[in-house]
Design a protein around this motif. Sequence first.
Motif, PDB file in Angstrom:
ATOM      1  N   SER A 106       0.804  -1.225   0.000  1.00 50.85           N
ATOM      2  CA  SER A 106       0.000   0.000   0.000  1.00 50.85           C
ATOM      3  C   SER A 106       0.841   1.281   0.000  1.00 50.85           C
ATOM      4  O   SER A 106       0.286   2.378  -0.059  1.00 50.85           O
ATOM      5  N   MET A 148     -10.233  -1.549   0.653  1.00 50.99           N
ATOM      6  CA  MET A 148      -9.525  -0.269   0.684  1.00 50.99           C
ATOM      7  C   MET A 148      -9.281   0.123   2.137  1.00 50.99           C
ATOM      8  O   MET A 148     -10.071  -0.202   3.026  1.00 50.99           O
ATOM      9  N   ARG A 158      -6.547   9.633   2.578  1.00 54.15           N
ATOM     10  CA  ARG A 158      -6.585   9.017   1.264  1.00 54.15           C
ATOM     11  C   ARG A 158      -6.978   7.549   1.418  1.00 54.15           C
ATOM     12  O   ARG A 158      -6.881   6.977   2.511  1.00 54.15           O
ATOM     13  N   VAL A 213      -6.190   3.709   0.130  1.00 53.98           N
ATOM     14  CA  VAL A 213      -5.197   2.884  -0.550  1.00 53.98           C
ATOM     15  C   VAL A 213      -5.732   1.456  -0.623  1.00 53.98           C
ATOM     16  O   VAL A 213      -6.438   0.994   0.288  1.00 53.98           O
ATOM     17  N   LEU A 258      -1.850   7.501  -4.511  1.00 49.35           N
ATOM     18  CA  LEU A 258      -1.569   6.370  -3.633  1.00 49.35           C
ATOM     19  C   LEU A 258      -0.534   6.731  -2.563  1.00 49.35           C
ATOM     20  O   LEU A 258      -0.630   6.285  -1.416  1.00 49.35           O
TER      21      LEU A 258
END
Length: 297
Positions: free
Chosen positions: A139, A160, A171, A173, A257
């Motif tokens: 990740s 996720m 965010r 990932v 990412l």
Amino acid sequence: MQAAERAAAPNTLLAYQADLASCAQSLLAVGQTLSTASADGLRSWLADLSAQAQSRRTVARRLSCIKQFYLFLLREGLRADNPAEHLDSPRAEQALPRFLSESEVLALLDACVEPEGASPAKKRRALVARAALELLYASGLRISELLVLPRQALVGDQRMLSVRGKGGRERLVPLSDSARQAASALVQADAGLNSPYLFPGRNPARAMTRQAFDRILHDVGLKAGLEPARLSPHVLRHSFATHLLAHGADLRALQMLLGHADIATTQIYTHVQTERLRQVVAEHHPLSASQSTSLDD
């Protein structure tokens, strides 16, 4: 302001404090303070940093802090001028990020296994190593993001993972199947600790420290036959980015990412790819020096 308005991380605040202290100490030698500093006084501080053989990257970072400080004083009406306005920042060396090969990463993961007769403590340490390395590599997490992951973050069948990065930016990932399985095994092993963290420290109420993880990574690296000096959590993050780019990932997707605020930060990995292409040509082109030598032989 940095803490309240910009949600700066504790380590960032400590670094800024150290930078301001360094500048204040240098200014004191020329009869000035941070609040009364002149442009010449700040140039004297920069000269002191250079005399201490500090890298251009370090000097640039410290000057950035000082420039932000005087902009703050100016905006708050605490100074009528900005003595750092015209100070030039040294161009930082463009060092290519260090990364592992794909086979080396696999060797690291394979080393996160203890024999059947190992003690419970060693078996748990192997589970911690496997879960951490899987998440760092799969990740692209920063070590600071990894160690504060809540235990509940990986419970269930999530695909996720929500991560809070620098500046409080969140965010999503993706999670690989192997990373979820490794994390699940650790959660089961630590069920009796009742820790809020996926990676608890010696005191389950607190997260594991960076130093404790560094020791685990050092031991796993030795078992995998890798030089410990080449290993760090950030090397795994660099490996994640480099391998994705090598397999055709889009630079914009990679930026998201990694949680980079500016795509210019992500573009360092294009230089890695350029260097790899140069090495391929040097090693395999028929007119390269290495090939010419083999033909002569």
